[in-house]
Design a protein around this motif. Structure first.
Motif, short mmCIF file in Angstrom:
data_model
loop_
_atom_site.label_atom_id
_atom_site.label_comp_id
_atom_site.label_asym_id
_atom_site.label_seq_id
_atom_site.Cartn_x
_atom_site.Cartn_y
_atom_site.Cartn_z
N ASP A 17 0.25 -3.45 10.32
CA ASP A 17 1.71 -3.45 9.49
C ASP A 17 2.77 -3.71 10.67
O ASP A 17 2.92 -2.81 11.32
CB ASP A 17 1.89 -2.36 8.52
CG ASP A 17 3.07 -2.63 7.65
OD1 ASP A 17 4.11 -3.17 8.31
OD2 ASP A 17 3.16 -2.40 6.60
N ALA A 18 3.30 -4.95 10.87
CA ALA A 18 4.23 -5.19 11.98
C ALA A 18 5.59 -4.32 11.67
O ALA A 18 5.89 -4.11 12.68
CB ALA A 18 4.46 -6.61 11.79
N ALA A 19 5.75 -4.10 10.38
CA ALA A 19 7.12 -3.44 10.33
C ALA A 19 7.01 -1.90 10.59
O ALA A 19 7.80 -1.17 11.23
CB ALA A 19 7.46 -3.42 8.78
N THR A 20 5.74 -1.25 10.29
CA THR A 20 5.30 0.12 10.56
C THR A 20 4.79 0.59 11.87
O THR A 20 4.50 1.62 12.22
CB THR A 20 4.76 1.04 9.24
OG1 THR A 20 3.55 0.30 9.42
CG2 THR A 20 5.61 0.67 7.96
N ALA A 21 3.99 -0.65 12.32
CA ALA A 21 3.13 -0.41 13.42
C ALA A 21 1.85 0.52 13.08
O ALA A 21 1.22 0.87 13.99
CB ALA A 21 3.75 -0.12 14.92
N LYS A 22 1.66 0.36 12.02
CA LYS A 22 0.31 1.20 11.53
C LYS A 22 -0.87 0.32 11.40
O LYS A 22 -0.71 -0.90 10.64
CB LYS A 22 0.72 1.86 10.02
CG LYS A 22 -0.45 2.46 9.49
CD LYS A 22 0.00 3.11 7.96
CE LYS A 22 -1.33 3.89 7.51
NZ LYS A 22 -0.75 4.27 6.21
N GLU A 23 -1.85 0.71 11.94
CA GLU A 23 -3.04 0.05 11.70
C GLU A 23 -3.68 0.06 10.17
O GLU A 23 -3.86 1.16 9.75
CB GLU A 23 -4.08 0.45 12.75
CG GLU A 23 -5.45 -0.40 12.93
CD GLU A 23 -6.47 -0.14 13.87
OE1 GLU A 23 -7.15 -0.93 14.17
OE2 GLU A 23 -6.17 0.85 14.60
N LEU A 24 -4.11 -1.14 9.68
CA LEU A 24 -4.95 -1.15 8.46
C LEU A 24 -6.35 -1.08 8.51
O LEU A 24 -6.73 -1.26 9.71
CB LEU A 24 -3.98 -2.15 7.49
CG LEU A 24 -2.54 -2.36 7.59
CD1 LEU A 24 -2.25 -3.84 6.93
CD2 LEU A 24 -2.26 -1.17 6.89
N GLU A 25 -6.79 -1.02 7.20
CA GLU A 25 -8.40 -1.23 7.29
C GLU A 25 -8.71 -2.67 7.88
O GLU A 25 -8.25 -3.51 7.21
CB GLU A 25 -8.99 -1.01 5.73
CG GLU A 25 -10.26 -0.95 5.69
CD GLU A 25 -10.75 0.62 6.11
OE1 GLU A 25 -12.18 0.66 6.43
OE2 GLU A 25 -10.02 1.47 6.33
#
Length: 199
Positions: A17-25
């Protein structure tokens, strides 16, 4: 979203997620390393090219595989690119061929052959979707009519392999880069080289 894949040691397509820098599945399905990925214009689909010889189209809303595209005899797919309207997908293959696929059905519409004896590395559509440019280890930029498959005169790129190619937003210019850091700008209509940079 940000998507990437590793060509060695990992067969998954990773999403962030580019907005949160969170890696997704991650997207799982390939049996070989990932060489190239491309978002559709609406960003609802993602295409991935792999060492396993296939192209996969992923539904990013449902986060699952939608289609697997495979041409008989293709051992490795190097590049993928969507048409501007998202209805077509081009793949560039290690055997030098270029295939145009219908993204809805997965049907192969056209197969172009031009990079004989050299891998096709990357493909990109013109902004109006009428032309396709492909590059390879033969040092040439090849241009194709998407509707007829007619090949335009090849542009002689940098000495050695051509690594990337891109049309300008108005489709009048074509840029390509070489393995030694060269960047060339070409006039599409005339095939004339306009500028050259060497790093």
């Amino acid at each position: 979203l940000l998507a990437w894949g590793a060509w060695k040691g990992d067969h998954r397509v990773h999403l962030w997620d580019a907005a949160t820098a969170k890696e997704l599945e991650p997207l799982v399905g390939h049996t070989g390393g990932i060489i190239n990925v491309a978002f559709s214009p609406a960003e609802s689909l993602l295409a991935s090219a792999s060492y396993d010889g296939s192209v996969k189209i992923w539904d990013l809303t449902l986060r699952r595989e939608r289609l697997t595209l495979r041409r008989e005899g293709t051992k490795m797919v190097n590049g993928v690119g969507f048409s501007p309207d998202g209805r077509l997908l081009a793949s560039g293959n290690a055997d030098g061929s270029v295939v145009i696929w219908e993204t809805l059905s997965g049907r192969a519409l056209h197969t172009y052959s031009g990079h004989e004896g050299a891998q096709c590395r990357y493909v990109t559509f013109s902004p109006d979707g009428r032309m396709l440019a492909s590059i390879g280890f033969d040092g040439k930029v090849r241009r194709w009519s998407v509707s007829t498959g007619e090949q335009q005169p090849a542009i002689i790129g940098p000495q050695g392999a051509v690594w990337s190619v891109q049309y300008s937003s108005d489709g009048r210019l074509l840029a390509c880069s070489g393995e030694k850091g060269e960047v060339f700008i070409w006039d599409v209509a005339s095939g004339t080289k306009l500028r050259e940079w060497r790093m």
